[in-house]
Motif scaffolding. Structure first.
Motif, PDB file in Angstrom:
ATOM      1  N   VAL A 224       1.000  -1.626   0.006  1.00 18.40           N
ATOM      2  CA  VAL A 224       0.313   0.076  -0.288  1.00 18.40           C
ATOM      3  C   VAL A 224       1.002   1.226  -0.119  1.00 18.40           C
ATOM      4  CG1 VAL A 224      -1.796   1.247   1.230  1.00 18.40           C
ATOM      5  CG2 VAL A 224      -1.819  -1.240   1.158  1.00 18.40           C
ATOM      6  N   GLU A 225       2.132   0.775   0.315  1.00 21.49           N
ATOM      7  CA  GLU A 225       2.792   2.119   0.968  1.00 21.49           C
ATOM      8  C   GLU A 225       3.734   2.578  -1.117  1.00 21.49           C
ATOM      9  OE1 GLU A 225       5.198   1.342   3.715  1.00 21.49           O
ATOM     10  OE2 GLU A 225       3.865   1.472   5.463  1.00 21.49           O
ATOM     11  N   ARG A 226       3.647   1.448  -1.455  1.00 19.15           N
ATOM     12  CA  ARG A 226       4.034   2.319  -2.498  1.00 19.15           C
ATOM     13  C   ARG A 226       2.977   2.783  -3.843  1.00 19.15           C
ATOM     14  NH1 ARG A 226       6.452  -4.660  -3.079  1.00 19.15           N
ATOM     15  NH2 ARG A 226       7.904  -4.238  -0.717  1.00 19.15           N
ATOM     16  N   LEU A 227       1.989   2.416  -3.298  1.00 11.61           N
ATOM     17  CA  LEU A 227       0.644   3.386  -4.627  1.00 11.61           C
ATOM     18  C   LEU A 227       0.962   5.069  -3.897  1.00 11.61           C
ATOM     19  CD1 LEU A 227      -2.715   1.316  -3.162  1.00 11.61           C
ATOM     20  CD2 LEU A 227      -0.637   0.627  -5.844  1.00 11.61           C
ATOM     21  N   ASP A 228       0.750   5.269  -5.102  1.00 11.81           N
ATOM     22  CA  ASP A 228       0.654   6.604  -5.218  1.00 11.81           C
ATOM     23  C   ASP A 228       0.263   7.568  -4.484  1.00 11.81           C
ATOM     24  OD1 ASP A 228      -1.831   7.035  -6.698  1.00 11.81           O
ATOM     25  OD2 ASP A 228      -0.645   6.378  -8.806  1.00 11.81           O
ATOM     26  N   GLU A 229      -0.479   9.187  -3.619  1.00  7.01           N
ATOM     27  CA  GLU A 229      -1.241   9.233  -3.022  1.00  7.01           C
ATOM     28  C   GLU A 229      -2.577   9.206  -3.704  1.00  7.01           C
ATOM     29  OE1 GLU A 229      -2.339  13.778  -0.290  1.00  7.01           O
ATOM     30  OE2 GLU A 229       0.258  13.228  -1.962  1.00  7.01           O
ATOM     31  N   ARG A 230      -3.212   9.463  -4.517  1.00 11.61           N
ATOM     32  CA  ARG A 230      -4.337   9.269  -4.813  1.00 11.61           C
ATOM     33  C   ARG A 230      -4.517   7.882  -4.847  1.00 11.61           C
ATOM     34  NH1 ARG A 230      -5.458   9.648 -10.856  1.00 11.61           N
ATOM     35  NH2 ARG A 230      -4.605   7.907 -11.609  1.00 11.61           N
ATOM     36  N   ASP A 231      -4.456   6.686  -5.295  1.00 16.50           N
ATOM     37  CA  ASP A 231      -4.542   5.269  -4.609  1.00 16.50           C
ATOM     38  C   ASP A 231      -4.841   5.401  -3.647  1.00 16.50           C
ATOM     39  OD1 ASP A 231      -4.754   5.087  -7.798  1.00 16.50           O
ATOM     40  OD2 ASP A 231      -3.065   3.990  -7.943  1.00 16.50           O
ATOM     41  N   ARG A 232      -3.762   5.701  -2.200  1.00 14.97           N
ATOM     42  CA  ARG A 232      -4.045   5.321  -1.465  1.00 14.97           C
ATOM     43  C   ARG A 232      -4.961   6.222  -0.636  1.00 14.97           C
ATOM     44  NH1 ARG A 232       1.667   6.318  -0.744  1.00 14.97           N
ATOM     45  NH2 ARG A 232       1.304   8.604  -0.191  1.00 14.97           N
ATOM     46  N   LEU A 233      -5.752   7.001  -1.187  1.00 16.26           N
ATOM     47  CA  LEU A 233      -7.096   7.992  -0.810  1.00 16.26           C
ATOM     48  C   LEU A 233      -7.895   6.930  -1.260  1.00 16.26           C
ATOM     49  CD1 LEU A 233      -8.765  10.787  -0.221  1.00 16.26           C
ATOM     50  CD2 LEU A 233      -8.577  11.488  -1.823  1.00 16.26           C
ATOM     51  N   LEU A 234      -8.172   6.598  -2.193  1.00 21.18           N
ATOM     52  CA  LEU A 234      -9.066   5.912  -2.858  1.00 21.18           C
ATOM     53  C   LEU A 234      -9.323   4.320  -2.076  1.00 21.18           C
ATOM     54  CD1 LEU A 234      -8.690   6.179  -7.395  1.00 21.18           C
ATOM     55  CD2 LEU A 234     -10.602   7.683  -5.681  1.00 21.18           C
ATOM     56  N   GLN A 245     -19.234   3.851  -4.332  1.00 22.75           N
ATOM     57  CA  GLN A 245     -17.857   4.987  -6.123  1.00 22.75           C
ATOM     58  C   GLN A 245     -18.120   6.022  -5.697  1.00 22.75           C
ATOM     59  OE1 GLN A 245     -17.593   1.718  -8.600  1.00 22.75           O
ATOM     60  NE2 GLN A 245     -16.774   0.405  -7.923  1.00 22.75           N
ATOM     61  N   SER A 246     -20.326   6.309  -6.435  1.00 23.54           N
ATOM     62  CA  SER A 246     -20.980   7.186  -6.367  1.00 23.54           C
ATOM     63  C   SER A 246     -20.766   8.244  -5.493  1.00 23.54           C
ATOM     64  CB  SER A 246     -22.105   7.359  -6.566  1.00 23.54           C
ATOM     65  OG  SER A 246     -22.429   6.103  -7.114  1.00 23.54           O
ATOM     66  N   GLU A 247     -20.463   8.151  -4.912  1.00 22.43           N
ATOM     67  CA  GLU A 247     -20.245   9.252  -3.518  1.00 22.43           C
ATOM     68  C   GLU A 247     -18.229   9.885  -3.174  1.00 22.43           C
ATOM     69  OE1 GLU A 247     -22.773   7.887   0.617  1.00 22.43           O
ATOM     70  OE2 GLU A 247     -20.986   6.414   0.125  1.00 22.43           O
ATOM     71  N   ILE A 248     -17.319   8.072  -3.901  1.00 20.53           N
ATOM     72  CA  ILE A 248     -16.253   9.313  -4.014  1.00 20.53           C
ATOM     73  C   ILE A 248     -16.160  10.051  -5.024  1.00 20.53           C
ATOM     74  CG2 ILE A 248     -13.639   8.076  -4.632  1.00 20.53           C
ATOM     75  CD1 ILE A 248     -14.759   5.466  -3.063  1.00 20.53           C
ATOM     76  N   GLY A 249     -16.933   9.574  -6.575  1.00 23.05           N
ATOM     77  CA  GLY A 249     -16.858  10.412  -7.420  1.00 23.05           C
ATOM     78  C   GLY A 249     -17.215  11.513  -7.251  1.00 23.05           C
ATOM     79  N   ALA A 250     -18.199  11.661  -6.333  1.00 23.53           N
ATOM     80  CA  ALA A 250     -18.545  13.151  -6.147  1.00 23.53           C
ATOM     81  C   ALA A 250     -17.678  14.368  -4.997  1.00 23.53           C
ATOM     82  CB  ALA A 250     -20.179  12.825  -5.086  1.00 23.53           C
ATOM     83  N   ARG A 251     -17.022  13.616  -4.672  1.00 21.72           N
ATOM     84  CA  ARG A 251     -15.645  14.037  -3.508  1.00 21.72           C
ATOM     85  C   ARG A 251     -14.684  14.558  -4.551  1.00 21.72           C
ATOM     86  NH1 ARG A 251     -14.621  11.885   2.585  1.00 21.72           N
ATOM     87  NH2 ARG A 251     -16.030  12.027   2.763  1.00 21.72           N
ATOM     88  N   LEU A 252     -14.802  13.654  -5.580  1.00 18.85           N
ATOM     89  CA  LEU A 252     -13.297  14.116  -5.957  1.00 18.85           C
ATOM     90  C   LEU A 252     -13.291  14.226  -7.615  1.00 18.85           C
ATOM     91  CD1 LEU A 252     -11.704  10.248  -5.529  1.00 18.85           C
ATOM     92  CD2 LEU A 252     -11.012  12.549  -3.929  1.00 18.85           C
ATOM     93  N   GLY A 253     -14.863  14.351  -7.595  1.00 12.91           N
ATOM     94  CA  GLY A 253     -14.864  14.957  -9.181  1.00 12.91           C
ATOM     95  C   GLY A 253     -15.018  14.681 -10.124  1.00 12.91           C
TER      96      GLY A 253
END
Length: 283
Positions: A224-234, A245-253
């Motif tokens: 997990v530590e090797r993933l980039d910041e966006r993937d870790r946030l997801l 997934q809909s809620e995540i999409g709305a939060r991240l635009g």
């Protein structure tokens, strides 16, 4: 950086004033550094002892974790931890960094095994109150004394009179005495020729899911530590905050479909990493 130790010095090693207070995730990374040093230090030197002792202190969390499985024996917890340390030391002395196996995965079975041996060799097979443990000793003496004098096995009433206790207490002590000895799970059961090598352990028990979860965590964390910041946030939003997934999409635009693709890609990388960790090392 130089770390001075009694009788010598360890060059190019981190100064760890309180190794036992290091967080498990930091201990995992530092342990690799110290295992590399242990492999090149001469056994018996002050440098070698410093590295080995530091590895022991850094990985005490593994002992506490394993000992926690036996917390029901609270009055013996200090002894359990001390025995667990013996298992940890054996694991450190036998660990080979070149095998590319996480030390925690390698060490926990050693620690648990040492604790189980301790209970097998030095304690009652089942938990018995102390008063009954003491009554068992008196019962054995009374059985021997009366048996010699009477020329036969004494009756419960005779034992009760000799021990100055009630007959109910004699029976209770006799039942408790059955818990002092146990049969090894590795003992052969015999029977049919095809089952000649079978043992009791082949027919009872199950894998502890907590051990598997612990091992998976130690394997997954560095991936997990090797993933980039966006993937870790997801991953955090999906599996920690448990957003859809809909809620995540709305939060991240972004669209739900885009979130789905990103999650699938991140999980795929983790899956590949886990499979690579589980694959046997080349001989």
């Amino acid at each position: 950086m130089t770390t001075t130790v009694e009788g010598g010095a360890c060059n190019d090693l981190p100064v760890l004033e309180a190794p036992h207070e290091i967080a498990p995730q930091d201990a995992r990374a530092l342990s690799k550094v110290f295992f590399r040093e242990l492999a090149v230090r001469e056994e018996g030197t002050a440098e070698y002892q410093y590295v080995r002792n530091t590895l022991i202190e850094m990985n005490m969390s593994l002992v506490r974790y394993a000992a926690g499985r036996f917390r029901a024996r609270g009055d013996e917890m200090e002894d359990i931890v001390q025995v667990g340390i013996v298992g940890l030391i054996k694991a450190i002395d036998r660990f080979d960094l070149s095998r590319e196996v996480e030390f925690a995965t390698f060490a926990v079975p050693y620690i648990v095994g040492e604790i189980k041996r301790f209970f097998r060799d030095t304690t009652w097979a089942v938990h018995v109150p102390r008063r009954l443990q003491e009554a068992r000793v008196e019962l054995a003496k009374a059985n021997e004394d009366l048996g010699s004098r009477l020329g036969r096995a004494p009756r419960v009433a005779e034992l009760a009179e000799a021990m100055n206790i009630s007959e109910e207490e004699v029976v209770e002590a006799q039942i408790a005495a059955n818990g002092y000895h146990s049969t090894s799970l590795d003992a052969a059961l015999g029977g049919d020729e095809e089952d000649a090598d079978a043992s009791l352990a082949d027919f009872i028990g199950e894998e502890d899911p907590a051990i598997e979860l612990f091992e998976d965590f130690h394997t997954l964390a560095p991936l997990v530590e090797r993933l980039d910041e966006r993937d870790r946030l997801l991953l955090h939003l999906r599996f920690v905050e448990e957003l859809t997934q809909s809620e995540i999409g709305a939060r991240l635009g972004v669209s739900q479909m885009h979130v789905s693709r990103l999650l699938a890609r991140a999980l795929g990388r983790l899956r590949e990493g886990m499979l690579a960790e589980d694959a046997p090392a080349a001989g």
